[in-house]
Every structure is written in C-alpha cells, then in structure tokens.
Design a protein around this motif. Structure first.
Motif, PDB file in Angstrom:
ATOM      1  N   ASP A   1      35.959  40.350  36.825  1.00  0.00           N
ATOM      2  CA  ASP A   1      36.908  40.729  35.768  1.00  0.00           C
ATOM      3  C   ASP A   1      36.734  39.843  34.541  1.00  0.00           C
ATOM      4  OD1 ASP A   1      37.936  42.684  37.329  1.00  0.00           O
ATOM      5  OD2 ASP A   1      39.759  41.590  37.905  1.00  0.00           O
ATOM      6  N   GLU A   2      36.612  38.537  34.793  1.00  0.00           N
ATOM      7  CA  GLU A   2      36.507  37.574  33.692  1.00  0.00           C
ATOM      8  C   GLU A   2      35.199  37.793  32.914  1.00  0.00           C
ATOM      9  OE1 GLU A   2      38.179  35.307  32.177  1.00  0.00           O
ATOM     10  OE2 GLU A   2      36.621  34.011  31.311  1.00  0.00           O
ATOM     11  N   ILE A   3      34.110  38.029  33.622  1.00  0.00           N
ATOM     12  CA  ILE A   3      32.832  38.207  32.925  1.00  0.00           C
ATOM     13  C   ILE A   3      32.809  39.537  32.171  1.00  0.00           C
ATOM     14  CG2 ILE A   3      30.333  38.499  33.285  1.00  0.00           C
ATOM     15  CD1 ILE A   3      30.508  36.261  35.364  1.00  0.00           C
ATOM     16  N   TYR A   4      33.415  40.559  32.734  1.00  0.00           N
ATOM     17  CA  TYR A   4      33.508  41.827  31.998  1.00  0.00           C
ATOM     18  C   TYR A   4      34.363  41.686  30.749  1.00  0.00           C
ATOM     19  CZ  TYR A   4      30.965  45.082  34.920  1.00  0.00           C
ATOM     20  OH  TYR A   4      29.955  45.760  35.541  1.00  0.00           O
ATOM     21  N   ALA A   5      35.436  40.911  30.872  1.00  0.00           N
ATOM     22  CA  ALA A   5      36.346  40.759  29.731  1.00  0.00           C
ATOM     23  C   ALA A   5      35.779  39.804  28.691  1.00  0.00           C
ATOM     24  CB  ALA A   5      37.702  40.245  30.225  1.00  0.00           C
ATOM     25  N   ARG A   6      35.011  38.811  29.145  1.00  0.00           N
ATOM     26  CA  ARG A   6      34.600  37.744  28.236  1.00  0.00           C
ATOM     27  C   ARG A   6      33.206  37.237  28.605  1.00  0.00           C
ATOM     28  NH1 ARG A   6      36.492  31.977  27.156  1.00  0.00           N
ATOM     29  NH2 ARG A   6      36.624  31.819  29.413  1.00  0.00           N
TER      30      ARG A   6
ATOM     31  N   ASP B   1      22.212  47.335  37.231  1.00  0.00           N
ATOM     32  CA  ASP B   1      23.152  48.239  36.569  1.00  0.00           C
ATOM     33  C   ASP B   1      24.572  47.669  36.619  1.00  0.00           C
ATOM     34  OD1 ASP B   1      24.582  50.362  35.611  1.00  0.00           O
ATOM     35  OD2 ASP B   1      24.445  51.510  37.477  1.00  0.00           O
ATOM     36  N   LEU B   2      25.040  47.201  35.486  1.00  0.00           N
ATOM     37  CA  LEU B   2      26.345  46.547  35.454  1.00  0.00           C
ATOM     38  C   LEU B   2      27.474  47.493  35.842  1.00  0.00           C
ATOM     39  CD1 LEU B   2      25.833  44.492  32.217  1.00  0.00           C
ATOM     40  CD2 LEU B   2      26.231  43.540  34.471  1.00  0.00           C
ATOM     41  N   ALA B   3      27.299  48.777  35.603  1.00  0.00           N
ATOM     42  CA  ALA B   3      28.355  49.727  35.955  1.00  0.00           C
ATOM     43  C   ALA B   3      28.561  49.744  37.467  1.00  0.00           C
ATOM     44  CB  ALA B   3      28.003  51.118  35.445  1.00  0.00           C
ATOM     45  N   THR B   4      27.452  49.686  38.214  1.00  0.00           N
ATOM     46  CA  THR B   4      27.531  49.650  39.680  1.00  0.00           C
ATOM     47  C   THR B   4      28.234  48.376  40.143  1.00  0.00           C
ATOM     48  OG1 THR B   4      25.457  50.846  39.858  1.00  0.00           O
ATOM     49  CG2 THR B   4      26.140  49.602  41.785  1.00  0.00           C
ATOM     50  N   LEU B   5      27.870  47.253  39.529  1.00  0.00           N
ATOM     51  CA  LEU B   5      28.400  45.970  39.973  1.00  0.00           C
ATOM     52  C   LEU B   5      29.897  45.874  39.733  1.00  0.00           C
ATOM     53  CD1 LEU B   5      25.647  43.606  38.543  1.00  0.00           C
ATOM     54  CD2 LEU B   5      25.821  44.585  40.802  1.00  0.00           C
ATOM     55  N   GLY B   6      30.308  46.309  38.552  1.00  0.00           N
ATOM     56  CA  GLY B   6      31.721  46.190  38.203  1.00  0.00           C
ATOM     57  C   GLY B   6      32.594  47.019  39.129  1.00  0.00           C
ATOM     58  N   HIS B   7      32.035  48.101  39.612  1.00  0.00           N
ATOM     59  CA  HIS B   7      32.749  49.029  40.479  1.00  0.00           C
ATOM     60  C   HIS B   7      33.194  48.363  41.779  1.00  0.00           C
ATOM     61  CE1 HIS B   7      33.397  53.396  41.128  1.00  0.00           C
ATOM     62  NE2 HIS B   7      33.369  53.065  42.396  1.00  0.00           N
ATOM     63  N   VAL B   8      32.367  47.497  42.318  1.00  0.00           N
ATOM     64  CA  VAL B   8      32.631  47.029  43.682  1.00  0.00           C
ATOM     65  C   VAL B   8      32.740  45.513  43.873  1.00  0.00           C
ATOM     66  CG1 VAL B   8      31.769  49.000  45.000  1.00  0.00           C
ATOM     67  CG2 VAL B   8      30.170  47.315  44.145  1.00  0.00           C
ATOM     68  N   SER B   9      32.456  44.693  42.879  1.00  0.00           N
ATOM     69  CA  SER B   9      32.405  43.257  43.183  1.00  0.00           C
ATOM     70  C   SER B   9      33.641  42.509  42.707  1.00  0.00           C
ATOM     71  CB  SER B   9      31.158  42.634  42.550  1.00  0.00           C
ATOM     72  OG  SER B   9      31.272  42.618  41.150  1.00  0.00           O
ATOM     73  N   THR B  10      33.941  41.407  43.380  1.00  0.00           N
ATOM     74  CA  THR B  10      35.024  40.537  42.923  1.00  0.00           C
ATOM     75  C   THR B  10      34.465  39.332  42.149  1.00  0.00           C
ATOM     76  OG1 THR B  10      34.980  39.629  45.156  1.00  0.00           O
ATOM     77  CG2 THR B  10      36.771  41.119  44.630  1.00  0.00           C
ATOM     78  N   ARG B  11      33.298  38.861  42.580  1.00  0.00           N
ATOM     79  CA  ARG B  11      32.634  37.794  41.829  1.00  0.00           C
ATOM     80  C   ARG B  11      31.207  38.231  41.545  1.00  0.00           C
ATOM     81  NH1 ARG B  11      35.233  33.233  41.368  1.00  0.00           N
ATOM     82  NH2 ARG B  11      33.379  32.009  40.982  1.00  0.00           N
ATOM     83  N   MET B  12      30.633  37.673  40.494  1.00  0.00           N
ATOM     84  CA  MET B  12      29.273  38.074  40.156  1.00  0.00           C
ATOM     85  C   MET B  12      28.492  36.932  39.518  1.00  0.00           C
ATOM     86  SD  MET B  12      29.786  40.497  36.784  1.00  0.00           S
ATOM     87  CE  MET B  12      28.035  40.551  36.326  1.00  0.00           C
TER      88      MET B  12
ATOM     89  N   ARG C   1      35.649  47.734  25.000  1.00  0.00           N
ATOM     90  CA  ARG C   1      35.948  46.665  25.942  1.00  0.00           C
ATOM     91  C   ARG C   1      35.132  45.411  25.638  1.00  0.00           C
ATOM     92  NH1 ARG C   1      36.121  46.565  32.481  1.00  0.00           N
ATOM     93  NH2 ARG C   1      37.389  44.717  32.596  1.00  0.00           N
ATOM     94  N   VAL C   2      33.885  45.627  25.270  1.00  0.00           N
ATOM     95  CA  VAL C   2      33.027  44.491  24.971  1.00  0.00           C
ATOM     96  C   VAL C   2      32.470  44.673  23.560  1.00  0.00           C
ATOM     97  CG1 VAL C   2      30.912  43.292  25.616  1.00  0.00           C
ATOM     98  CG2 VAL C   2      32.406  44.201  27.384  1.00  0.00           C
ATOM     99  N   LYS C   3      32.568  43.626  22.774  1.00  0.00           N
ATOM    100  CA  LYS C   3      32.018  43.707  21.419  1.00  0.00           C
ATOM    101  C   LYS C   3      30.513  43.854  21.444  1.00  0.00           C
ATOM    102  CE  LYS C   3      34.836  41.517  17.964  1.00  0.00           C
ATOM    103  NZ  LYS C   3      34.899  40.427  16.998  1.00  0.00           N
ATOM    104  N   PRO C   4      29.971  44.609  20.525  1.00  0.00           N
ATOM    105  CA  PRO C   4      28.511  44.706  20.492  1.00  0.00           C
ATOM    106  C   PRO C   4      27.881  43.323  20.323  1.00  0.00           C
ATOM    107  CG  PRO C   4      29.510  46.190  18.892  1.00  0.00           C
ATOM    108  CD  PRO C   4      30.614  45.345  19.458  1.00  0.00           C
ATOM    109  N   ALA C   5      26.825  43.078  21.050  1.00  0.00           N
ATOM    110  CA  ALA C   5      26.115  41.808  20.926  1.00  0.00           C
ATOM    111  C   ALA C   5      24.774  42.110  20.290  1.00  0.00           C
ATOM    112  CB  ALA C   5      25.913  41.207  22.310  1.00  0.00           C
ATOM    113  N   PRO C   6      24.129  41.098  19.748  1.00  0.00           N
ATOM    114  CA  PRO C   6      22.806  41.341  19.196  1.00  0.00           C
ATOM    115  C   PRO C   6      21.865  41.841  20.291  1.00  0.00           C
ATOM    116  CG  PRO C   6      23.333  38.989  19.226  1.00  0.00           C
ATOM    117  CD  PRO C   6      24.572  39.719  19.599  1.00  0.00           C
ATOM    118  N   ALA C   7      21.029  42.782  19.957  1.00  0.00           N
ATOM    119  CA  ALA C   7      20.087  43.306  20.941  1.00  0.00           C
ATOM    120  C   ALA C   7      19.075  42.233  21.296  1.00  0.00           C
ATOM    121  CB  ALA C   7      19.371  44.526  20.373  1.00  0.00           C
TER     122      ALA C   7
END
Ligand code: SF4
Ligand code: MG
Length: 336
Positions: A246-251, A220-231, A271-277
C-alpha cells in the motif's frame, strides 16, 4: 514477527563468458547481489522488476534448484542450503512452486489426475504419508474441484486443456500437499487478461483456506498489487525499494519504481504522478556501472550517483529505498 522465510544478503554470482577468445580473465555475473527480505507467515510478499533483474534466480534459490554463492535462506528457521536426505524431502513438500508456463511444467505424457497425484506419490514413497490409492484419488478429485475444474479432466492430457485450465492444474498440484510456502513465478503472465483475475482470486482463496504464504514474482505491478501485503522492487540483482505494498503504491520513492508505475497501463488514474520515463534497457549484470546501478537510465542522476552505490535506507517503519535522492528530497520535489 513469525517469518516463514528469511533471506539475508543472498547472492548468486556466476563466472561470466570470456570477453574474447584470447581473454584470460572472466567477469562475474552478479545475478543476485545481496537480497534481504522476510516473509511473514500467511502473507504474500511480491518481488517486482523487469526480466533480467534477478527475480527468477532468487526464486530458484528459494526452491533449492540452485545454491546461493553467499548469504542465507532460512525456512521456518532452518538453513535451506544445508538440508539433505529426509530434511530436504520435507522441505520439498513444504515449499511448492507455480511457474509462468504451465505447458512447460506439466508432463505432456501424463494424465491430469496423475500429474496432481505425483507429489502425493513422491511423499508416500518417502514414507511421508500412508494414503491408499483410493484416498489419493479422492484427494486429487477434491483438488480439481477446488481449482474449479470438472472431474472429467482427471483423464485428460495437458494438451487437451486451455492455458487457464493448465495453470489451474499447476495450482492444484502445488497445493495438494498443503505447503507452507508457494513460490509463484509470473503465475498469470502467460494467461489471457480476461482470466488473470480469476486465477489470482483462486490463489487468494487458497491462502485464506490453508493459511499459506506466497512469494510472488512478476514484472507486472498490477498483478502484484492485487495480492501482496509487502513487496520489493529489484533492479540488476539488488533490492532498490521495499515496504508495504500500500505504501509503495501510494508513495513510490525510487526513480525506477516510479518509472515502472508510469509505464503501467493506468487502472486508477491520478494515483501516481507521472515520473520521468526511463532511458534505454536494463543493463547487464556482468558489467555493472560504478555507483548506483540505475544511474545510466536515471533522469535524476547526480555526480555522487556515479561514485557511490546507495545503500537501502529505511525511510520509515514501512518503507526502505536505495537512492541518494529518494529520501527525503524527492518528497520535497513532489511525491504523490
Ligand atoms: Fe538515480 Fe542517483 Fe537515485 Fe540512482 S541514486 S536512482 S542515479 S538519483
Ligand atoms: Mg523470470
């Protein structure tokens, strides 16, 4: 850099099932197929991926519940695979775990007080502390208070608590020895959405208080973004993208990472452009495709992708990706 944990080309290959009753050769299940990462002391490192990506196998190797087939796992500079006797006991006190399902990890026949005290008891039996029974009891009561549980649960059994309370007990137990590293395997996935943030905040408080490091795994990316500095993002045993959270969420650069973000319930629209499914299901680690292992599901696949397995390439100081197209041409075609 002052890494607490270093993973270097870690692999876990298992003999596969026989293809048929008469088949002579077994395949090989490449559950983890060359994972490298460094976890800086006092920070959180998150590993994302679908179930079947090898995340839990990697966690089990870090916890020394399984041994790698190849590669190296070093904790505070020491090779984990080689630890034995008192050194292994030391490792087990310095590295703790919280799993998804607290019900499964708490002994139903033990009272909560005894469950939280158990690591102290084990450590004392091994000569690692000289706490009296009374001091242990006080320590356990302090831990229950820190995780926000009332003192009366001391005498309760796990089945008398809610899911969120049980996960707090599991956290108290993991923290009671003040470890250096805690492996969190889907720590909030089994919890009600309404209490996930509370438990994540509790984990963040412990990190501040004890200066400890987390190795957090979740689909679950929402959980990860909440607490991590690197991923890092894992797919079929391989890390396919890694960098600062931050960088991976942004880009996000890898088509798989972009698809994971696209599939995420949108908390921050735009925040993130839709990507192909993605097409289909995660493949099998027994039967990896030639070339890029994401190829069968990738909308952007090119002929080269079917032939050549893309290496993890550093695109800048904070970001690496394993995709023939992700660096740099995806940027040209419209990364957010
Ligand atoms: Fe898709 Fe090719 Fe990149 Fe693999 S290497 S993710 S198949 S574009
Ligand atoms: Mg898992």
């Amino acid at each position: 850099m002052n890494p607490v944990l270093q993973l270097d080309e870690v692999r876990k290959h298992y003999p596969g099932p026989r293809a048929g009753w008469i088949a002579r050769s077994r395949g090989v299940v490449k559950a983890v197929d060359g994972a490298s990462a460094e976890i800086e002391r006092g920070t959180s490192f998150a590993l994302a991926g679908e179930s079947g990506s090898g995340k839990s196998t990697l966690a089990r190797m870090i916890l020394r519940l399984e041994q790698p087939s190849a590669g190296s796992i070093r904790f505070e500079g020491r090779e984990v695979a080689g630890l034995a006797g008192a050194d292994l006991a030391w490792y087990r006190s310095r590295v703790q775990a919280v799993f998804q399902d607290a019900s499964g990890s708490l002994d139903p026949r033990m009272r909560i007080g005894a469950i939280v005290a158990e690591p102290l008891e084990i450590q004392r039996a091994a000569g690692g502390n000289k706490l009296t029974k009374q001091e242990m009891r006080e320590k356990v009561q302090e831990m229950l208070k820190l995780v926000g549980l009332p003192q009366r649960v001391f005498a309760n059994y796990p089945h008398e608590l809610s899911g969120g309370q049980k996960q707090r007990v599991a956290i108290a137990r993991a923290m009671v020895l003040e470890p250096a590293l805690v492996v969190l395997d889907e720590p909030v996935s089994a919890l009600d959405v309404s209490i996930r943030a509370q438990v994540l905040n509790l984990l963040a408080d412990f990190q501040d208080r004890l200066g400890l490091s987390y190795f957090l795994i979740s689909h679950d990316l929402a959980t990860l973004g909440h607490v991590s500095t690197r991923m890092a993002v894992m797919y079929l045993g391989r890390i396919i993208e890694t960098g600062s959270t931050d960088e991976i969420y942004a880009r996000p650069l890898h088509p798989y990472t972009r698809a994971l973000f696209a599939a995420m319930p949108v908390a921050e629209p735009g925040r993130v452009k839709p990507a192909p499914a993605m097409r289909g299901e995660i493949g099998s680690a027994l039967d990896l495709p030639r070339g890029c292992r994401f190829c069968p599901r990738c909308e952007l696949a090119q002929p080269v992708c079917r032939e050549v397995d893309p290496p993890l390439v550093q695109v800048d100081a904070q970001h690496a990706v394993a995709c023939h197209l992700a660096a740099p041409s995806l940027e040209d075609t419209g990364t957010p």
